[in-house]
Design a protein around this motif. Structure first.
Motif, PDB file in Angstrom:
ATOM      1  N   PRO A 414       0.839  -1.199   0.000  1.00 40.68           N
ATOM      2  CA  PRO A 414       0.000   0.000   0.000  1.00 40.68           C
ATOM      3  C   PRO A 414       0.882   1.260   0.000  1.00 40.68           C
ATOM      4  O   PRO A 414       2.000   1.230   0.510  1.00 40.68           O
ATOM      5  N   ALA A 415       0.377   2.336  -0.569  1.00 39.34           N
ATOM      6  CA  ALA A 415       1.109   3.605  -0.521  1.00 39.34           C
ATOM      7  C   ALA A 415       0.876   4.254   0.842  1.00 39.34           C
ATOM      8  O   ALA A 415      -0.141   4.012   1.480  1.00 39.34           O
ATOM      9  N   VAL A 416       1.831   5.059   1.288  1.00 41.65           N
ATOM     10  CA  VAL A 416       1.643   5.776   2.548  1.00 41.65           C
ATOM     11  C   VAL A 416       2.279   7.155   2.405  1.00 41.65           C
ATOM     12  O   VAL A 416       3.315   7.303   1.754  1.00 41.65           O
ATOM     13  N   ASN A 417       1.610   8.162   2.952  1.00 37.46           N
ATOM     14  CA  ASN A 417       2.161   9.507   2.882  1.00 37.46           C
ATOM     15  C   ASN A 417       1.698  10.315   4.081  1.00 37.46           C
ATOM     16  O   ASN A 417       0.515  10.376   4.381  1.00 37.46           O
ATOM     17  N   THR A 418       2.672  10.938   4.783  1.00 34.57           N
ATOM     18  CA  THR A 418       2.300  11.771   5.945  1.00 34.57           C
ATOM     19  C   THR A 418       2.959  13.151   5.832  1.00 34.57           C
ATOM     20  O   THR A 418       3.348  13.742   6.833  1.00 34.57           O
ATOM     21  N   SER A 419       3.073  13.660   4.611  1.00 37.35           N
ATOM     22  CA  SER A 419       3.722  14.957   4.384  1.00 37.35           C
ATOM     23  C   SER A 419       3.072  16.094   5.152  1.00 37.35           C
ATOM     24  O   SER A 419       3.726  17.079   5.493  1.00 37.35           O
ATOM     25  N   SER A 420       1.748  15.990   5.411  1.00 41.82           N
ATOM     26  CA  SER A 420       1.053  17.118   6.047  1.00 41.82           C
ATOM     27  C   SER A 420       1.043  17.026   7.573  1.00 41.82           C
ATOM     28  O   SER A 420       0.482  17.874   8.244  1.00 41.82           O
ATOM     29  N   ASP A 421       1.657  15.967   8.119  1.00 41.45           N
ATOM     30  CA  ASP A 421       1.674  15.803   9.580  1.00 41.45           C
ATOM     31  C   ASP A 421       2.591  16.857  10.215  1.00 41.45           C
ATOM     32  O   ASP A 421       3.721  17.056   9.767  1.00 41.45           O
ATOM     33  N   PRO A 422       2.124  17.558  11.275  1.00 43.70           N
ATOM     34  CA  PRO A 422       2.925  18.641  11.874  1.00 43.70           C
ATOM     35  C   PRO A 422       4.319  18.182  12.329  1.00 43.70           C
ATOM     36  O   PRO A 422       5.296  18.906  12.140  1.00 43.70           O
ATOM     37  N   LEU A 423       4.414  16.967  12.888  1.00 42.53           N
ATOM     38  CA  LEU A 423       5.721  16.470  13.338  1.00 42.53           C
ATOM     39  C   LEU A 423       6.670  16.280  12.155  1.00 42.53           C
ATOM     40  O   LEU A 423       7.870  16.576  12.241  1.00 42.53           O
ATOM     41  N   ILE A 424       6.132  15.824  11.035  1.00 36.97           N
ATOM     42  CA  ILE A 424       6.956  15.614   9.836  1.00 36.97           C
ATOM     43  C   ILE A 424       7.414  16.966   9.274  1.00 36.97           C
ATOM     44  O   ILE A 424       8.581  17.135   8.896  1.00 36.97           O
ATOM     45  N   ILE A 425       6.499  17.933   9.245  1.00 37.74           N
ATOM     46  CA  ILE A 425       6.855  19.262   8.735  1.00 37.74           C
ATOM     47  C   ILE A 425       7.996  19.851   9.573  1.00 37.74           C
ATOM     48  O   ILE A 425       8.992  20.349   9.034  1.00 37.74           O
ATOM     49  N   GLU A 426       7.865  19.745  10.896  1.00 37.72           N
ATOM     50  CA  GLU A 426       8.917  20.227  11.811  1.00 37.72           C
ATOM     51  C   GLU A 426      10.230  19.475  11.588  1.00 37.72           C
ATOM     52  O   GLU A 426      11.305  20.069  11.535  1.00 37.72           O
ATOM     53  N   SER A 427      10.127  18.154  11.491  1.00 36.90           N
ATOM     54  CA  SER A 427      11.321  17.318  11.353  1.00 36.90           C
ATOM     55  C   SER A 427      12.084  17.659  10.082  1.00 36.90           C
ATOM     56  O   SER A 427      13.314  17.732  10.080  1.00 36.90           O
ATOM     57  N   ILE A 428      11.338  17.873   8.998  1.00 37.66           N
ATOM     58  CA  ILE A 428      12.003  18.150   7.721  1.00 37.66           C
ATOM     59  C   ILE A 428      12.691  19.513   7.766  1.00 37.66           C
ATOM     60  O   ILE A 428      13.804  19.678   7.269  1.00 37.66           O
ATOM     61  N   LYS A 429      12.035  20.464   8.419  1.00 38.49           N
ATOM     62  CA  LYS A 429      12.653  21.786   8.585  1.00 38.49           C
ATOM     63  C   LYS A 429      13.985  21.659   9.341  1.00 38.49           C
ATOM     64  O   LYS A 429      15.014  22.195   8.919  1.00 38.49           O
ATOM     65  N   LEU A 430      13.959  20.911  10.414  1.00 43.39           N
ATOM     66  CA  LEU A 430      15.167  20.709  11.227  1.00 43.39           C
ATOM     67  C   LEU A 430      16.268  20.000  10.421  1.00 43.39           C
ATOM     68  O   LEU A 430      17.441  20.390  10.475  1.00 43.39           O
ATOM     69  N   LEU A 431      15.891  18.970   9.660  1.00 43.61           N
ATOM     70  CA  LEU A 431      16.883  18.227   8.883  1.00 43.61           C
ATOM     71  C   LEU A 431      17.515  19.104   7.804  1.00 43.61           C
ATOM     72  O   LEU A 431      18.713  19.028   7.549  1.00 43.61           O
ATOM     73  N   LYS A 432      16.701  19.964   7.190  1.00 40.88           N
ATOM     74  CA  LYS A 432      17.239  20.869   6.159  1.00 40.88           C
ATOM     75  C   LYS A 432      18.242  21.845   6.775  1.00 40.88           C
ATOM     76  O   LYS A 432      19.303  22.094   6.199  1.00 40.88           O
ATOM     77  N   GLU A 433      17.882  22.383   7.955  1.00 42.75           N
ATOM     78  CA  GLU A 433      18.799  23.317   8.636  1.00 42.75           C
ATOM     79  C   GLU A 433      20.096  22.620   9.028  1.00 42.75           C
ATOM     80  O   GLU A 433      21.189  23.156   8.864  1.00 42.75           O
ATOM     81  N   THR A 434      19.955  21.398   9.549  1.00 44.97           N
ATOM     82  CA  THR A 434      21.137  20.640   9.984  1.00 44.97           C
ATOM     83  C   THR A 434      22.046  20.361   8.792  1.00 44.97           C
ATOM     84  O   THR A 434      23.271  20.480   8.891  1.00 44.97           O
ATOM     85  N   ALA A 435      21.454  20.000   7.655  1.00 46.31           N
ATOM     86  CA  ALA A 435      22.259  19.715   6.455  1.00 46.31           C
ATOM     87  C   ALA A 435      23.028  20.959   6.015  1.00 46.31           C
ATOM     88  O   ALA A 435      24.172  20.863   5.554  1.00 46.31           O
ATOM     89  N   LYS A 436      22.402  22.124   6.181  1.00 49.43           N
ATOM     90  CA  LYS A 436      23.072  23.375   5.779  1.00 49.43           C
ATOM     91  C   LYS A 436      24.379  23.572   6.541  1.00 49.43           C
ATOM     92  O   LYS A 436      25.323  24.146   6.022  1.00 49.43           O
ATOM     93  N   SER A 437      24.424  23.090   7.809  1.00 47.52           N
ATOM     94  CA  SER A 437      25.661  23.253   8.576  1.00 47.52           C
ATOM     95  C   SER A 437      26.813  22.445   7.954  1.00 47.52           C
ATOM     96  O   SER A 437      27.972  22.682   8.240  1.00 47.52           O
ATOM     97  N   PHE A 438      26.482  21.480   7.086  1.00 47.75           N
ATOM     98  CA  PHE A 438      27.525  20.754   6.335  1.00 47.75           C
ATOM     99  C   PHE A 438      27.674  21.328   4.926  1.00 47.75           C
ATOM    100  O   PHE A 438      28.293  20.711   4.075  1.00 47.75           O
ATOM    101  N   LYS A 439      27.029  22.449   4.661  1.00 43.69           N
ATOM    102  CA  LYS A 439      26.974  23.024   3.304  1.00 43.69           C
ATOM    103  C   LYS A 439      26.322  22.023   2.325  1.00 43.69           C
ATOM    104  O   LYS A 439      26.681  21.948   1.159  1.00 43.69           O
ATOM    105  N   GLU A 440      25.395  21.252   2.843  1.00 40.10           N
ATOM    106  CA  GLU A 440      24.674  20.290   1.984  1.00 40.10           C
ATOM    107  C   GLU A 440      23.237  20.748   1.851  1.00 40.10           C
ATOM    108  O   GLU A 440      22.707  21.388   2.759  1.00 40.10           O
TER     109      GLU A 440
END
Length: 543
Positions: A414-440
């Motif tokens: 089955p397909a699964v998607n939780t892109s609109s979940d608040p925890l996922i939105i927060e988590s992705i924001k944090l991961l993007k910021e963290t990656a920036k600290s590696f210039k990634e």
């Protein structure tokens, strides 16, 4: 506090190479022994020495097991489930280097002598020194190594959150491992009164097109379903060809219409599914003779996002009916040209209809006997068994021929998607910021574009669309089933964050060294700590 075994990039690399050296191709002896080795390795951590019951093996099938390693904090109910698979695909494509396929350091060295045999992109990556080659480095033993390191660190530092590591066999074939693990996840939740906060996988980041170096994280995964057809014609001798109809002739009409058919295309969140293709087409004659092949089978791969099994069967039936019309018109014209009667018109019917016809004709007991006879053949896989059950039923119901019988063959994701979940939105924001600290730069993909065990959690289906799968899958309940009821109970958002790599399932499979041993471990630790309500000052800065 003791010292971390897997706390440095070098130690993590050594752990990965050890996991890869434990060969575990799907359906080999290595897949059976692998979980015992993982259990033994994790058993050396202090936490599991003190809590041996929290480290367990659970039976799947065919002698295979999955591993549960549960770091439990005494006062906390919130739990993150860390999901990985330890089986890999086969290795024939390595040729004379096959013995090194499971020795990443040696293989990578050896490839320098064979640079000219490599595709250009792989050769450039090899020369850069930034990649480690080998089967399972990327897909997905690095994910398991990352999870083992997290469990070690959490247990040493007593993080106030529970981590449940689940590593399973058979993801590459039928996902039997994950389907078995789902029951255990529900049982464990009930036993300890846990609340699952996130289902977290670390399948690698796949490039979206050749030359793509971006690192992706995934907030869902595409589904996959396999509509299949059994073509039952009418046998004859090759000397009297028009006294019959070959199944191959019938099959050619449906395959033409199924291949790349846009009516199966789905779009969601500006992403779209790959078009369907045939995965197998063959006649079912077991030996050569001058009798024409009157039974044939075809399997078609369909990716899904929002559609249910019922939706797919409806579309598939429409396409098959169109194929039957084309086949009948073409056949009728030939019969007129040759002044022959012909064997009648091809009809389309679903497996569920054939089944109830057969039960009505000669009783449920004989139908069960036919199924048992097919299931007893250990040389046949789930797909072959599916076709053979339909074939044997049609042999008893030849008055329905010529016919195209529609069915589903395993596996179904089955397909699964939780892109609109608040925890996922927060988590992705944090991961993007963290990656920036590696210039990634990290980019979000809403649907993982491979198959993934996250398909078996977070299931939602308001319309009972899955019952169509159950009714039209000949092996359902005997050698294949999906724990839909348990899946409905595992409602927490899903996220996939793994290391960057390239060419999974190819001889050039490789893992990006910095991504795997420096960047991703830091991102994962940061993400989990963000869910623990720890003051941010305690987070160490990016190295």
């Amino acid at each position: 506090m003791g010292h971390l075994q897997w706390g440095t990039p070098e130690a993590l690399r050594a752990l990965l190479c050890e996991l890869v050296s434990w060969e575990s191709r799907t359906l080999t002896e290595g897949e059976i022994t692998f979980p015992y080795k993982v259990q033994e390795k994790l058993g050396k951590l202090d936490f599991f020495k003190k809590n041996p019951a929290n480290l367990s093996l659970h039976e799947v099938d065919l002698g295979r097991h999955f591993v549960n390693a549960f770091y439990k904090h005494p006062e906390v109910k919130e739990t993150i489930v860390l999901i990985s698979h330890f089986d890999t695909v086969q290795t024939e494509e390595y040729g004379d280097l096959e013995i090194l396929a499971f020795q990443p350091e040696q293989l990578t060295k050896k490839l320098h002598e064979r640079k000219d045999d490599l595709p250009e992109e792989a050769r450039i990556d090899l020369e850069s020194g930034k990649y480690l080659f080998g089967r399972g480095t990327m897909d997905m033993k690095m994910g398991l190594a990352l999870h083992m390191a997290l469990i070690e660190k959490a247990s040493m530092e007593e993080w106030p959150i529970n981590l449940l590591l689940v590593t399973v066999p058979d993801e590459e074939v039928n996902s039997a491992g994950m389907r078995a693990a789902v029951k255990e996840l529900v049982a464990l939740r009930d036993k300890h009164g846990l609340s699952y906060k996130m289902f977290f996988n670390s399948e690698p980041s796949f490039s979206q097109k050749p030359g793509d170096e971006r690192h992706y994280i995934y907030s869902g995964t595409m589904g996959k379903i396999m509509p299949a057809a059994l073509f039952y014609g009418k046998e004859t001798h090759v000397g009297e060809p028009l006294k019959g109809m070959t199944a191959n002739y019938m099959a050619s009409f449906l395959t033409q219409l199924m291949e790349w058919n846009p009516s199966f295309l789905e779009r969601d969140l500006s992403e779209e599914t790959p078009l369907p293709v045939s995965l197998q087409q063959k006649d079912l004659k077991l030996q050569y003779s001058t009798q024409t092949p009157y039974r044939a089978a075809a399997l078609y791969n369909v990716f899904i996002m929002k559609r249910s099994a019922a939706d797919i069967m409806d579309i598939f039936e429409k396409v098959a009916e169109e194929a039957a019309i084309k086949c009948n018109e073409s056949y009728k014209a030939i019969c007129q040209r040759e002044r022959m009667e012909g064997v009648g018109e091809v009809q389309v019917l679903r497996y569920e209809k054939l089944l109830s016809y057969a039960v009505g004709k000669f009783g449920a007991e004989l139908v069960e006997q036919i199924k048992r006879g097919v299931q007893a053949n250990t040389d046949w896989d789930e797909r072959e068994k599916s076709m053979r059950i339909v074939e044997k039923l049609m042999i008893q119901c030849q008055e329905l021929a010529p016919a195209i019988v529609l069915l589903f063959a395993p596996p179904y994701y089955p397909a699964v998607n939780t892109s609109s979940d608040p925890l996922i939105i927060e988590s992705i924001k944090l991961l993007k910021e963290t990656a920036k600290s590696f210039k990634e730069e990290v980019s979000q993909v809403h649907y993982f574009n491979g198959l993934c065990d996250l398909s078996y959690v977070q299931y939602k289906d308001d319309s009972d669309g899955w019952t169509s799968f159950e009714k039209n899958t000949p092996v359902w309940g005997d050698s294949y089933s999906i724990p839909f009821d348990d899946m409905l109970q595992l409602q927490a958002p899903v996220l996939n964050v793994g290391p960057f790599g390239k060419d999974a399932h190819q001889r050039t499979e490789r893992l990006h060294i910095d991504s795997a041993f420096i960047q991703t471990p830091f991102m994962l630790e940061r993400l989990i700590k963000s869910m623990m309500e720890i003051p941010d000052g305690e987070l160490k800065e990016a190295p």
